[in-house]
Design a protein around this motif. Structure first.
Motif, PDB file in Angstrom:
ATOM      1  N   ALA A 193       3.211  -0.585  -6.150  1.00  0.00           N
ATOM      2  CA  ALA A 193       2.172  -1.884  -5.448  1.00  0.00           C
ATOM      3  C   ALA A 193       3.045  -2.638  -5.759  1.00  0.00           C
ATOM      4  O   ALA A 193       3.085  -4.073  -5.012  1.00  0.00           O
ATOM      5  CB  ALA A 193       0.812  -1.433  -6.351  1.00  0.00           C
ATOM      6  N   GLY A 206       1.882   3.777  -9.603  1.00  0.00           N
ATOM      7  CA  GLY A 206       0.955   3.736  -8.819  1.00  0.00           C
ATOM      8  C   GLY A 206       1.073   1.812  -8.233  1.00  0.00           C
ATOM      9  O   GLY A 206       1.327   1.298  -7.559  1.00  0.00           O
ATOM     10  N   GLY A 242       2.503   1.819  -3.469  1.00  0.00           N
ATOM     11  CA  GLY A 242       1.577   2.053  -4.214  1.00  0.00           C
ATOM     12  C   GLY A 242       0.850   3.733  -4.292  1.00  0.00           C
ATOM     13  O   GLY A 242       0.934   4.244  -5.448  1.00  0.00           O
ATOM     14  N   THR A 243       0.977   3.840  -3.216  1.00  0.00           N
ATOM     15  CA  THR A 243       0.797   5.347  -2.670  1.00  0.00           C
ATOM     16  C   THR A 243       1.518   5.920  -3.519  1.00  0.00           C
ATOM     17  O   THR A 243       1.213   7.524  -3.879  1.00  0.00           O
ATOM     18  CB  THR A 243       0.311   5.670  -1.386  1.00  0.00           C
ATOM     19  OG1 THR A 243      -0.868   4.362  -0.427  1.00  0.00           O
ATOM     20  CG2 THR A 243      -0.063   7.113  -1.059  1.00  0.00           C
ATOM     21  N   MET A 244       2.857   6.268  -2.257  1.00  0.00           N
ATOM     22  CA  MET A 244       4.050   6.798  -3.404  1.00  0.00           C
ATOM     23  C   MET A 244       4.348   6.379  -4.757  1.00  0.00           C
ATOM     24  O   MET A 244       4.432   8.158  -5.378  1.00  0.00           O
ATOM     25  CB  MET A 244       5.322   6.603  -2.317  1.00  0.00           C
ATOM     26  CG  MET A 244       5.906   6.439  -0.990  1.00  0.00           C
ATOM     27  SD  MET A 244       6.361   5.842  -0.148  1.00  0.00           S
ATOM     28  CE  MET A 244       8.101   6.891  -0.215  1.00  0.00           C
ATOM     29  N   VAL A 260       1.121  -1.184  -0.308  1.00  0.00           N
ATOM     30  CA  VAL A 260       0.007   0.152   0.427  1.00  0.00           C
ATOM     31  C   VAL A 260       0.884   1.277   0.181  1.00  0.00           C
ATOM     32  O   VAL A 260       0.868   2.503  -0.901  1.00  0.00           O
ATOM     33  CB  VAL A 260      -0.895   0.334   1.057  1.00  0.00           C
ATOM     34  CG1 VAL A 260      -1.620   1.550   1.744  1.00  0.00           C
ATOM     35  CG2 VAL A 260      -1.826  -1.235   1.061  1.00  0.00           C
ATOM     36  N   ILE A 261       1.951   1.313   1.021  1.00  0.00           N
ATOM     37  CA  ILE A 261       2.878   2.355   1.052  1.00  0.00           C
ATOM     38  C   ILE A 261       3.341   2.600  -0.665  1.00  0.00           C
ATOM     39  O   ILE A 261       3.662   3.934  -1.083  1.00  0.00           O
ATOM     40  CB  ILE A 261       3.712   1.944   2.006  1.00  0.00           C
ATOM     41  CG1 ILE A 261       2.766   2.261   3.531  1.00  0.00           C
ATOM     42  CG2 ILE A 261       5.565   3.889   2.149  1.00  0.00           C
ATOM     43  CD1 ILE A 261       3.804   1.756   4.631  1.00  0.00           C
ATOM     44  N   LYS A 283      -1.799   6.352 -12.059  1.00  0.00           N
ATOM     45  CA  LYS A 283      -2.255   5.354 -12.109  1.00  0.00           C
ATOM     46  C   LYS A 283      -0.914   4.189 -12.364  1.00  0.00           C
ATOM     47  O   LYS A 283      -1.272   2.741 -11.997  1.00  0.00           O
ATOM     48  CB  LYS A 283      -3.463   4.793 -12.922  1.00  0.00           C
ATOM     49  CG  LYS A 283      -5.032   5.636 -12.695  1.00  0.00           C
ATOM     50  CD  LYS A 283      -6.315   5.127 -13.133  1.00  0.00           C
ATOM     51  CE  LYS A 283      -6.050   4.862 -14.527  1.00  0.00           C
ATOM     52  NZ  LYS A 283      -6.846   4.018 -15.375  1.00  0.00           N
ATOM     53  N   PHE A 287       1.880   6.125  -6.917  1.00  0.00           N
ATOM     54  CA  PHE A 287       0.854   6.784  -7.195  1.00  0.00           C
ATOM     55  C   PHE A 287       1.209   8.566  -7.358  1.00  0.00           C
ATOM     56  O   PHE A 287       0.985   9.324  -8.171  1.00  0.00           O
ATOM     57  CB  PHE A 287      -0.563   6.652  -6.987  1.00  0.00           C
ATOM     58  CG  PHE A 287      -1.784   7.143  -7.210  1.00  0.00           C
ATOM     59  CD1 PHE A 287      -2.377   6.757  -8.323  1.00  0.00           C
ATOM     60  CD2 PHE A 287      -2.090   8.923  -7.213  1.00  0.00           C
ATOM     61  CE1 PHE A 287      -3.760   6.860  -8.559  1.00  0.00           C
ATOM     62  CE2 PHE A 287      -3.395   8.930  -7.771  1.00  0.00           C
ATOM     63  CZ  PHE A 287      -4.036   8.608  -8.373  1.00  0.00           C
ATOM     64  N   GLY A 288       1.842   9.239  -6.189  1.00  0.00           N
ATOM     65  CA  GLY A 288       1.832  10.644  -6.222  1.00  0.00           C
ATOM     66  C   GLY A 288       3.007  10.988  -7.134  1.00  0.00           C
ATOM     67  O   GLY A 288       2.859  11.688  -7.698  1.00  0.00           O
TER      68      GLY A 288
END
Length: 197
Positions: free
Chosen positions: A126, A122, A64-66, A61-62, A119, A68-69
């Protein structure tokens, strides 16, 4: 006599600033007898948080979030560099519009490109992070092979829709890239200052 010895020892430790010493200069035994219950609860919370952060789902999750950003920033930057001149058919249509509509359409296009890039980044982050964590847990080792295998799986999975040949090329390319990055990150740092030329 033992109480006097313990008192002298505690005073000596209190005078020296020993790391891990309990409040008031007391020596802590194996149990939690000398520790405040609130400190015990805080230590347990820190331990649980570290365990949660080291788990594969949290890492996935971390990452993927990073990703994405980072992807959104990269896509925004790249879309701002792209422009259509009035000489192209699409540019000619945009050029005929009023300035306000040109800006609106430009911002929409930038947002679309930024979201698409976010997308993709991310998803790559992930998949790679989750795969590497699972491989590391399975092998019980933290070495270069984990990143190479995770890169191969990630590259193959991302290119699988294009066929087996594309999946093989994606596997090899992503594995080589992962190996190069991992090798560079694992290199020992320089202890001395580099000479100035």
């Amino acid at each position: 006599m033992p109480d006097e010895y313990e008192s002298i020892t505690n005073r000596a430790i209190k005078a020296m600033n020993v790391p891990g010493m309990l409040p008031g200069g007391r020596l802590g035994g194996r149990g939690n007898a000398g520790i405040d219950p609130q400190q015990v609860q805080e230590q347990q919370m820190i331990k649980y948080m570290q365990m949660a952060m080291e788990s594969c789902p949290a890492k996935t999750v971390i990452a993927g979030t990073m990703g994405f950003g980072l992807g959104s920033l990269f896509g925004l930057f790249m879309s701002s560099m792209r422009y259509d001149t009035p000489l192209t058919p699409q540019g000619a249509e945009i050029y005929k519009l009023p300035v306000r509509q040109q800006l609106r359409q430009g911002f929409k296009e930038m947002g679309r490109a930024s979201f698409s890039s976010a997308k993709n980044f991310g998803m790559v982050g992930a998949i790679f992070s989750g795969t590497e964590c699972c491989i590391e847990g399975f092998r019980a080792k933290n070495d270069l092979a984990n990143g190479v295998a995770a890169g191969c799986i990630t590259g193959g999975a991302l290119a699988a829709k294009a066929g087996p040949q594309a999946a093989a090329v994606g596997c090899a390319g992503f594995a080589a890239f992962s190996a190069a990055i991992d090798y560079y990150m694992r290199m020992p740092g320089d202890d001395g200052a580099s000479p100035v030329i």
